[in-house]
Design a protein around this motif. Structure first.
Motif, PDB file in Angstrom:
ATOM      1  N   GLY A   1     -23.415  15.709   8.067  1.00 12.33           N
ATOM      2  CA  GLY A   1     -24.252  16.195   9.156  1.00 12.33           C
ATOM      3  C   GLY A   1     -25.390  17.106   8.744  1.00 12.33           C
ATOM      4  O   GLY A   1     -26.154  17.566   9.606  1.00 12.33           O
ATOM      5  N   LEU A   2     -25.547  17.386   7.438  1.00 13.33           N
ATOM      6  CA  LEU A   2     -26.628  18.261   7.006  1.00 13.33           C
ATOM      7  C   LEU A   2     -27.976  17.550   7.123  1.00 13.33           C
ATOM      8  O   LEU A   2     -28.104  16.370   6.788  1.00 13.33           O
ATOM      9  CB  LEU A   2     -26.419  18.688   5.548  1.00 13.33           C
TER      10      LEU A   2
ATOM     11  N   LEU B   1     -20.527   9.393  10.218  1.00 16.28           N
ATOM     12  CA  LEU B   1     -21.482   9.037  11.247  1.00 16.28           C
ATOM     13  C   LEU B   1     -22.068  10.304  11.876  1.00 16.28           C
ATOM     14  O   LEU B   1     -21.585  11.419  11.647  1.00 16.28           O
ATOM     15  CB  LEU B   1     -20.800   8.189  12.325  1.00 16.28           C
ATOM     16  N   ASP B   2     -23.112  10.128  12.682  1.00 19.19           N
ATOM     17  CA  ASP B   2     -23.756  11.285  13.316  1.00 19.19           C
ATOM     18  C   ASP B   2     -22.790  12.065  14.207  1.00 19.19           C
ATOM     19  O   ASP B   2     -22.938  13.274  14.388  1.00 19.19           O
ATOM     20  CB  ASP B   2     -24.965  10.836  14.135  1.00 19.19           C
ATOM     21  N   ASN B   3     -21.780  11.364  14.769  1.00 16.72           N
ATOM     22  CA  ASN B   3     -20.818  12.058  15.634  1.00 16.72           C
ATOM     23  C   ASN B   3     -19.670  12.694  14.857  1.00 16.72           C
ATOM     24  O   ASN B   3     -18.741  13.238  15.450  1.00 16.72           O
ATOM     25  CB  ASN B   3     -20.258  11.089  16.678  1.00 16.72           C
TER      26      ASN B   3
ATOM     27  N   ILE C   1     -15.180   4.602   5.466  1.00 18.20           N
ATOM     28  CA  ILE C   1     -14.912   4.283   4.069  1.00 18.20           C
ATOM     29  C   ILE C   1     -15.505   2.918   3.752  1.00 18.20           C
ATOM     30  O   ILE C   1     -15.353   1.973   4.530  1.00 18.20           O
ATOM     31  CB  ILE C   1     -13.395   4.276   3.775  1.00 18.20           C
ATOM     32  N   VAL C   2     -16.176   2.831   2.611  1.00 13.22           N
ATOM     33  CA  VAL C   2     -16.710   1.558   2.143  1.00 13.22           C
ATOM     34  C   VAL C   2     -15.674   0.952   1.202  1.00 13.22           C
ATOM     35  O   VAL C   2     -15.466   1.434   0.081  1.00 13.22           O
ATOM     36  CB  VAL C   2     -18.054   1.739   1.414  1.00 13.22           C
ATOM     37  N   PHE C   3     -14.994  -0.094   1.647  1.00 13.79           N
ATOM     38  CA  PHE C   3     -13.949  -0.725   0.851  1.00 13.79           C
ATOM     39  C   PHE C   3     -14.543  -1.788  -0.069  1.00 13.79           C
ATOM     40  O   PHE C   3     -15.620  -2.343   0.201  1.00 13.79           O
ATOM     41  CB  PHE C   3     -12.907  -1.387   1.759  1.00 13.79           C
ATOM     42  N   ALA C   4     -13.829  -2.075  -1.155  1.00 11.31           N
ATOM     43  CA  ALA C   4     -14.184  -3.219  -1.987  1.00 11.31           C
ATOM     44  C   ALA C   4     -14.002  -4.484  -1.163  1.00 11.31           C
ATOM     45  O   ALA C   4     -13.062  -4.600  -0.372  1.00 11.31           O
ATOM     46  CB  ALA C   4     -13.292  -3.255  -3.230  1.00 11.31           C
TER      47      ALA C   4
END
Length: 302
Positions: A74-75, A161-163, A168-171
C-alpha cells in the motif's frame, strides 16, 4: 533477525541459553525498542532480561526475515511514508552489515540466494542436475523451447491488492507453442523451466554442514505444492546421503549456512529445483524438525 511473533524465530530463541543476550529485530520491530548506533558500536535492548546489549565480535546473528511480508504493502512510491520506511530500512541495512557480528548467512549472500537465476547458475556450476531455464521476452526464443514448461515468478511471489488482500503468484504450466505466451511474458520477467515428471518431491534443510532430507509422493499433488494442504503435513524423513551432500555443497557455494531446498526425483534421478535461504521447517516431522531448530540455536550460541 526477524519478527518476534514469527514461530520459527521464537522456536530457535527459546532454545538459546538465557545466559547470552538475545536480540530479535526486524524493520518494524526496531521502531519500538531502545537502540543506539555509532560508527564504532551498536547497543540494542534484549528480549531475555539482559537490558541493553553491546554487540561485539563474539556475537552471532541469524537473518530469518529482515522485514514483515507486508512491509511495503500500500505504499505510494515517492510518498512521505515510503521515505519514512526507507529511513528505517537504511538503519536495518547498517545493522545487518555490522562487522562486529558473525551472521549465519550474511545479508548480501541471503539476497543473492533468493534470486532463482543465481540459484540455478550456482547449481549448474556445482555439477548438479537442473531442468533448463530461460528468461526472455523474445517470441522466437519462447517458440524454440520444449513444449511443456513451468512458468515461475522471477520477482516476489506475493503482492497485495489496493484493498489489502494478499495474492500469491503460483508456478503454472505453460505451452511454449501457445502464441499468447510471448505477450504475457512482456509484462514482467518470468522464469520458463523445462517441466519434468516427478515421482516424488524432496525437501532438504541444511544448517552448516548438516542436512535433513524429507520426501512426499508426487502422485495427486498440484504442480505448485503450496496449493495443497497435504503437502504441508505428509512429509516423511528420508535417508538420502547423496542428495544431502549435494545440498550442503550448494549452500556452501552460495555462502548460505541455512537453507530449505526443493528437489525432484524423476525416473532418471534427482534434480535441483530451488532454494529458500530463509525457508520454513516447523511443518516437517519430528524429531528432525526439532533437530533443525537445535542446530540453529547451537550455532547462535557458538
Amino acid at each position: 533477525m526477524g519478527e518476534e511473533s514469527d514461530p520459527h524465530v521464537r522456536e530457535v530463541a527459546n532454545r538459546v541459553s538465557s545466559r547470552r543476550p538475545l536480540v530479535i529485530l526486524d524493520a518494524a520491530g526496531i521502531q519500538r525498542i531502545p537502540f543506539a548506533v555509532t560508527a564504532a558500536r551498536l547497543a540494542v535492548e534484549t528480549v531475555n532480561g539482559h537490558g541493553i546489549a553491546h554487540l561485539q565480535d563474539t556475537h552471532r546473528g541469524w537473518i530469518r526475515r529482515p522485514a514483515p511480508a507486508d512491509w511495503n504493502a500500500g505504499l505510494k512510491l515517492g510518498g512521505k511514508q515510503a521515505a519514512v520506511q526507507g529511513a528505517w530500512r537504511a538503519l536495518l541495512v547498517a545493522l545487518l552489515h555490522n562487522p562486529a557480528c558473525r551472521w549465519l548467512t550474511p545479508l548480501d549472500a541471503l539476497l543473492a540466494a533468493e534470486n532463482k537465476i543465481v540459484q540455478c547458475r550456482a547449481a549448474v556450476r556445482a555439477g548438479i542436475e537442473v531442468p533448463p531455464i530461460t528468461v526472455t521476452n523474445d517470441a522466437s526464443e519462447v517458440s524454440a523451447l520444449p513444449g511443456q514448461l513451468v512458468a515461475k515468478p522471477l520477482g516476489p511471489p506475493q503482492y497485495w491488492l489496493d484493498n489489502g488482500d494478499p495474492r500469491i503468484v503460483f508456478a503454472a504450466p505453460v505451452d511454449a507453442h501457445d502464441p499468447s505466451v510471448a505477450g504475457l511474458l512482456a509484462g514482467a520477467p518470468f522464469i520458463l523451466q523445462e517441466r519434468v515428471t516427478a515421482i516424488r518431491h524432496l525437501r532438504v534443510v541444511t544448517v552448516g554442514d548438516e542436512a535433513w532430507a524429507f520426501h512426499i509422493p508426487a502422485e495427486g499433488l498440484p504442480l505448485d505444492l503450496r496449493r495443497s494442504a497435504a503437502a504441508h503435513t505428509s512429509w516423511q524423513p528420508l535417508k538420502a546421503p547423496d542428495v544431502e551432500q549435494k545440498a550442503v555443497g550448494l549452500s556452501a557455494a552460495m555462502s548460505i549456512r541455512y537453507s530449505s531446498q526443493d528437489w525432484i526425483e524423476t525416473a532418471n534421478g534427482v534434480c535441483f529445483i530451488d532454494v529458500n535461504p530463509g525457508g520454513q521447517w516447523l511443518f516437517l516431522p519430528d524429531p528432525e524438525a526439532s533437530q533443525i531448530s537445535a542446530a540453529l540455536a547451537h550455532w547462535l550460541q557458538g
